[in-house]
Scaffold this motif. Structure first.
Motif, short mmCIF file in Angstrom:
data_model
loop_
_atom_site.label_atom_id
_atom_site.label_comp_id
_atom_site.label_asym_id
_atom_site.label_seq_id
_atom_site.Cartn_x
_atom_site.Cartn_y
_atom_site.Cartn_z
N GLY A 77 0.85 -1.20 0.00
CA GLY A 77 0.00 0.00 0.00
C GLY A 77 0.88 1.24 0.00
N SER A 78 0.24 2.41 -0.16
CA SER A 78 1.05 3.64 -0.15
C SER A 78 1.10 4.29 1.22
N SER A 79 0.31 3.78 2.17
CA SER A 79 0.33 4.38 3.51
C SER A 79 1.71 4.27 4.15
N GLU A 80 2.35 3.09 3.97
CA GLU A 80 3.67 2.92 4.60
C GLU A 80 4.69 3.94 4.08
N PRO A 81 4.90 4.02 2.75
CA PRO A 81 5.89 5.02 2.30
C PRO A 81 5.46 6.46 2.58
N LEU A 82 4.15 6.70 2.69
CA LEU A 82 3.71 8.05 3.06
C LEU A 82 4.18 8.37 4.49
N HIS A 83 3.89 7.44 5.40
CA HIS A 83 4.31 7.66 6.79
C HIS A 83 5.83 7.75 6.90
N SER A 132 -6.90 18.38 3.04
CA SER A 132 -6.18 17.40 2.23
C SER A 132 -6.14 16.09 3.02
N TYR A 133 -5.52 15.09 2.41
CA TYR A 133 -5.42 13.79 3.08
C TYR A 133 -4.53 13.95 4.32
N GLU A 134 -5.03 13.46 5.45
CA GLU A 134 -4.42 13.85 6.73
C GLU A 134 -3.36 12.88 7.27
N ILE A 194 6.96 19.08 1.83
CA ILE A 194 5.79 19.79 1.28
C ILE A 194 4.94 18.72 0.61
N TYR A 195 3.76 18.50 1.16
CA TYR A 195 2.91 17.38 0.72
C TYR A 195 1.87 17.87 -0.27
N ILE A 196 1.89 17.28 -1.46
CA ILE A 196 0.92 17.67 -2.50
C ILE A 196 0.15 16.43 -2.92
N CYS A 197 -1.13 16.45 -2.66
CA CYS A 197 -2.00 15.31 -2.98
C CYS A 197 -2.73 15.66 -4.27
N ASN A 198 -2.39 14.97 -5.34
CA ASN A 198 -2.92 15.36 -6.65
C ASN A 198 -3.40 14.17 -7.46
N VAL A 228 4.68 13.92 -3.40
CA VAL A 228 3.53 14.05 -4.31
C VAL A 228 2.73 12.75 -4.26
N ASP A 229 1.54 12.84 -3.71
CA ASP A 229 0.70 11.67 -3.51
C ASP A 229 -0.25 11.54 -4.70
N GLU A 230 0.05 10.55 -5.55
CA GLU A 230 -0.74 10.37 -6.78
C GLU A 230 -1.68 9.16 -6.67
N ALA A 231 -2.28 9.00 -5.48
CA ALA A 231 -3.19 7.86 -5.28
C ALA A 231 -4.31 7.83 -6.32
N TYR A 232 -4.73 9.02 -6.77
CA TYR A 232 -5.89 9.11 -7.66
C TYR A 232 -5.53 9.58 -9.07
N ILE A 233 -4.25 9.61 -9.41
CA ILE A 233 -3.83 10.24 -10.68
C ILE A 233 -4.41 9.53 -11.89
N ARG A 253 2.31 6.05 -5.11
CA ARG A 253 1.26 5.42 -5.93
C ARG A 253 0.63 4.27 -5.15
N THR A 254 -0.63 3.99 -5.46
CA THR A 254 -1.30 2.88 -4.79
C THR A 254 -2.10 2.05 -5.79
N PHE A 255 -2.29 0.79 -5.47
CA PHE A 255 -3.18 -0.07 -6.26
C PHE A 255 -4.56 -0.15 -5.60
N SER A 256 -4.79 0.68 -4.57
CA SER A 256 -6.06 0.62 -3.83
C SER A 256 -7.21 1.30 -4.55
N LYS A 257 -6.91 2.15 -5.50
CA LYS A 257 -7.98 3.00 -6.05
C LYS A 257 -8.43 2.48 -7.40
N ILE A 258 -7.83 2.95 -8.50
CA ILE A 258 -8.35 2.53 -9.81
C ILE A 258 -8.22 1.02 -10.00
N ILE A 302 -6.23 -5.85 -0.76
CA ILE A 302 -5.17 -6.81 -1.15
C ILE A 302 -3.78 -6.25 -0.82
N ARG A 303 -3.65 -4.93 -0.96
CA ARG A 303 -2.50 -4.16 -0.51
C ARG A 303 -1.30 -4.20 -1.46
N CYS A 304 -1.12 -3.12 -2.15
CA CYS A 304 0.11 -2.89 -2.90
C CYS A 304 0.20 -1.40 -3.24
N1 PLP Z 1 -3.01 8.66 -0.17
C1 PLP Z 1 -4.25 9.09 -0.36
C2 PLP Z 1 -4.45 10.45 -0.92
C3 PLP Z 1 -5.35 8.31 -0.03
O1 PLP Z 1 -6.58 8.79 -0.20
C4 PLP Z 1 -5.13 7.03 0.51
C5 PLP Z 1 -6.25 6.17 0.91
O2 PLP Z 1 -7.37 6.55 0.96
C6 PLP Z 1 -3.81 6.61 0.69
C7 PLP Z 1 -2.77 7.45 0.34
C8 PLP Z 1 -3.47 5.30 1.30
O3 PLP Z 1 -3.86 4.26 0.51
P1 PLP Z 1 -3.24 2.81 0.60
O4 PLP Z 1 -2.46 2.65 1.84
O5 PLP Z 1 -4.42 1.91 0.54
O6 PLP Z 1 -2.37 2.70 -0.62
#
Ligand code: PLP
Length: 330
Positions: free
Chosen positions: A59-65, A84-86, A125-129, A158-163, A185-190, A196-198
Motif C-alpha cells: 500500500g502507499s500508507s507505509e511510504p507516506l508515513h 487534504s489527506y491527513e 511539502i505534501y501535494i496530494c494530486n 507528491v501523492d498520486e493515489a488518484y492520478i 502510488r497505490t493499487f487501492s484506487k483505480i 489486497i495491498r500494494c
Molecule cells: N493517499 C491518499 C491520498 C489516499 O486517499 C489514501 C487512501 O485513501 C492513501 C494514500 C493510502 O492508501 P493505501 O495505503 O491503501 O495505498
C-alpha cells in the motif's frame, strides 16, 4: 451501501484475481518466485525509471508515513494543503514536527506559492494530486514551480493515489530527472485492490534509502502478483477511468441541476458537497437511509465527501440525499 472510503466498487480485475489464485499456494514462502522483483521491474519499465528508483510496499500508507518520519523533525516542518489527506500530518505529529496548513486556492488547487513560502525550514511539502477530499487538481506546472522554488533541504511528497482517474500528466518524469521529490502510488484506487495491498514510492535511490530504517516488511506475494497482472492489462485504466468518470459527471450534473453545491471541479472518484448545514448530521441522516458517505474536514464542517460508486449505488445516493436535504431541518 458504502460510498465513504474512496474505494473501487469494481474490485480487483479478473486477471488480478487469477494471479492471486496462481501464487496463493506458494504463500508458505516469503517470495519464492520473486513476485515483488518482477513487479518492480514492470513498474520501472512502464514508467521510464530504473528499478532502483522504485520501492514497493503493501500500500502507499507505509511510504507516506515513512517519508514524513524521514524528512520531518522538531526543526523540519510538514507543509500541507487544507483540506487534504491527513495521514501525513498525523505522521508529522509523531516526528514532533511543526505542521503548517495552507488553504486551497479559490480554484481548490494546492496554493503552491503559499506552501513554498510557508517555512524556510520545511522538511516535507505534501501535494496530494488529485486532492483527497475535494478531487480537485493542481497543475503539473505548479508542481514543477514548487520543486524549483522550495526551500533547500526539503522534499516534495507528491501523492498520486488518484492520478489514474484524471487526464492530468503524472510526475514520474521529475523522479527520472533526479529531482527532490518522492511520488506515491497505490493499487487501492483505480486497480480496486484496497484489501489486497500494494503500492510504491518512486524517488532517487538516496531518498528512498532514508525510508528504510522505519520498516522493511516482506510484501504479500498476492499483492505483488495482482498488481503486476493489473499493470499488464492495457485496457484496465482507460476503461475504469471512463466508467468512474461517467458516473461522477452524471452525479455532479444531477447535484447541480437540483441546486446542490459541489466544491470545485472534481476529477477523481470523490467530490465534496457544501450542504449548507452540519455535515456530520447529513452523514448520520444518510446512514439512517443505509447510505454511508464520507466525512467532513474541520476547515469545512458543512461539507461532506462522497465517493463515486457504481451507477446503481449513485442512483440510490441521489434518492437518499434528496430526501435528507429536502426533509426536516437536521
Ligand atoms: N493517499 C491518499 C491520498 C489516499 O486517499 C489514501 C487512501 O485513501 C492513501 C494514500 C493510502 O492508501 P493505501 O495505503 O491503501 O495505498
Amino acid at each position: 451501501m458504502l460510498i465513504n472510503a474512496n474505494e473501487n466498487p469494481l474490485g480487483p480485475s479478473k486477471a488480478a484475481c487469477d494471479a492471486i489464485a496462481r501464487v496463493a499456494p506458494l504463500g508458505g514462502r516469503y517470495d519464492l518466485t520473486g513476485e515483488t522483483e518482477l513487479l518492480t521491474k514492470t513498474i520501472a519499465a512502464q514508467s521510464g525509471l530504473k528499478p532502483e528508483f522504485i520501492a514497493v510496499y503493501a500500500g502507499s500508507s507505509e511510504p507516506l508515513h515513512y517519508s514524513v518520519l524521514a524528512f520531518t523533525s522538531p526543526t523540519k516542518s510538514f507543509v500541507t494543503a487544507d483540506p487534504s489527506y491527513e495521514a501525513g500530518m498525523f505522521a508529522a505529529r509523531t516526528s514532533q514536527a511543526k505542521i503548517i496548513k495552507t488553504p486551497l486556492t479559490s480554484a481548490f488547487a494546492h496554493d503552491v506559492k503559499a506552501m513554498v513560502a510557508a517555512d524556510a525550514q520545511a522538511g516535507v511539502i505534501y501535494i496530494c494530486n488529485p486532492n483527497n477530499p475535494t478531487g480537485t487538481l493542481t497543475t503539473k506546472k505548479d508542481i514543477v514551480w514548487a520543486l524549483e522554488n522550495k526551500p533547500a533541504g526539503s522534499i516534495l511528497l507528491v501523492d498520486e493515489a488518484y492520478i489514474h482517474l484524471t487526464d492530468e500528466p503524472d510526475t514520474l518524469d521529475l523522479v527520472a530527472q533526479g529531482k527532490d521529490l518522492i511520488v506515491l502510488r497505490t493499487f487501492s484506487k483505480i486497480y480496486g485492490m484496497a484489501g489486497i495491498r500494494c503500492g510504491f514510492a518512486a524517488g532517487r535511490p538516496d531518498l528512498l534509502a532514508k525510508l528504510k530504517p522505519f520498516g522493511q516488511n516482506a510484501m504479500p506475494i498476492t499483492g505483488s502478483a495482482a498488481a503486476r497482472a493489473s499493470l499488464e492489462d492495457p485496457k484496465l485504466v482507460p476503461e475504469r477511468r471512463k466508467m468512474i468518470g461517467d458516473t461522477r459527471r452524471d452525479t455532479i450534473a444531477w447535484l447541480k441541476t437540483n441546486g446542490y453545491k459541489v466544491i470545485g471541479d472534481p476529477q477523481t472518484n470523490c467530490f465534496m458537497i457544501d450542504t449548507g448545514r452540519n455535515g456530520r448530521a447529513v452523514m448520520a441522516a444518510m446512514k439512517a437511509r443505509n447510505v454511508m458517505i464520507g466525512r467532513t474536514w474541520p476547515i469545512w464542517p458543512n461539507a461532506v465527501r462522497v465517493s463515486v460508486g457504481t451507477p446503481e449505488e449513485m442512483a440510490a445516493f441521489k434518492v437518499a440525499f434528496k430526501a435528507v436535504m429536502d426533509g426536516p431541518p437536521l
